[in-house]
Design an enzyme around this catalytic site. Structure first.
Site, PDB file in Angstrom:
ATOM      1  CB  SER A 149      -0.841  -0.027   1.283  1.00  0.00           C
ATOM      2  OG  SER A 149      -1.326   1.246   1.619  1.00  0.00           O
ATOM      3  CE1 TYR A 189      -4.056  -2.190   5.216  1.00  0.00           C
ATOM      4  CE2 TYR A 189      -3.558   0.138   4.883  1.00  0.00           C
ATOM      5  CZ  TYR A 189      -3.823  -1.124   4.367  1.00  0.00           C
ATOM      6  OH  TYR A 189      -3.848  -1.320   3.008  1.00  0.00           O
TER       7      TYR A 189
END
Ligand SMILES: NC(=O)c1ccc[n+]([C@@H]2O[C@H](COP(=O)([O-])OP(=O)(O)OC[C@H]3O[C@@H](n4cnc5c(N)ncnc54)[C@H](OP(=O)(O)O)[C@@H]3O)[C@@H](O)[C@H]2O)c1
Length: 270
Positions: free
Chosen positions: A138, A151
């Site tokens: 990501s 995360y």
């Protein structure tokens, strides 16, 4: 017969990727929790593209899931020559207020299961001296993200692990790709419990923020795979952003992100 195994194939980026690879005549093993969605998608892809598509319903936030998946592929002689570790979940909000169990499950899914899947499927690839592995990270792999702390840290792990593995696998003829999507319009926010207010704070509101579609992201992934790239950030703006982020001190990024979240939340409260 050789297969591509995609985790998180029941929706979002994984589902879009499954369609693109089936169109390129890859036989597929689809993995996610939702058996019904996987069954439907398998039937549809088989009918549309004339390839073998099978599925394994498994919860990768459980430690024994990777072994279960691996044993099943061994039992059926499904030779996995491309492994896509795409399944992942997010979380958002003030860390201390989030459920500890959910944060630990996130790490099990995003990191421990990714490591286990990679380790298991790497063994036969090394014997064959051939194979490809894609790990989906990501943009958060390039920065600390306050209010998305666990995360973002999980994706930093994916980045570091994958970049190191790329070099270890080279002598065995195994290509490893680190793929980093930016904001993509999927079920991600909803699955992560990132409601509208938090999404605004994190600048990840699908209504207002600049986001790619899963199809666009999957197309970039397929092209990066064909080009045997080791690293690809989806989206030209994200590529520029990722380059910039590597030049800035992490402490400065974290401070800016925290203050931006706090200001945006205060605005929505008024
Ligand atoms: N969307 C974004 O903005 C964005 C940005 C950067 C990176 N990413 C990354 O891209 C990857 C795909 O995300 P997405 O955006 O496509 O999200 P998504 O639409 O929520 O899809 C996630 C997929 O993972 C599966 N999954 C979730 N929990 C699972 C579990 N415990 N065990 C097995 N499978 C599980 C889901 O299926 P089931 O619910 O059926 O299990 C689904 O197929 C993730 O690694 C994510 O971190 C997304």
């Amino acid at each position: 017969m050789t297969y591509t195994l995609i985790t998180g194939a029941s929706g979002g980026i994984g589902q879009a990727l499954a369609s693109k690879l089936a169109a390129k005549k890859h036989n597929l093993v689809l993995v996610a929790r939702s058996a019904e969605k996987l069954a439907l998608l398998s039937q549809q892809l088989q009918a549309d593209y004339g390839v073998q598509v099978t599925f394994i319903a498994a919860d990768l936030s459980k430690p024994d899931a990777p072994h279960h998946i691996y044993s099943k592929t061994q039992k059926h002689n499904w030779e996995i020559d491309l492994l896509v570790n795409n399944a992942g979940i997010g979380s958002g909000g003030e860390f201390a207020t989030l459920s500890l169990q959910s944060e630990l499950d996130l790490l099990q899914l995003n990191n421990a299961s990714l490591v286990a899947m990679t380790h298991l499927f790497l063994q036969p690839m090394r014997e064959r001296r051939k194979g490809q592995i894609i790990n989906v990270a990501s943009m958060t792999a390039f920065m600390p993200v306050p209010y998305m702390a666990t995360y973002a840290a999980s994706k930093v792990f994916v980045r570091s692990f994958t970049e190191a593995l790329t070099e270890e696998c080279k002598p065995y003829g195994i290509d490893v790709l680190l793929f980093a999507p930016g904001l993509t319009r999927t079920n991600f926010n909803e699955a992560a419990g990132i409601n509208n207010e938090k999404a605004v704070g994190l600048s990840s509101d699908y209504k207002t923020a600049d986001a790619q579609t899963p199809d666009e992201v999957a197309q970039e992934l397929v092209e990066a795979l064909a080009a045997k790239k080791r690293f690809h950030v989806a989206g030209s703006k994200n590529r520029f952003g990722a380059r910039l982020l590597t030049l800035l001190p992490n402490a400065m990024i974290a401070q800016y992100m925290a203050s931006s979240y706090q200001k945006k939340l205060a605005k929505t409260a008024n």
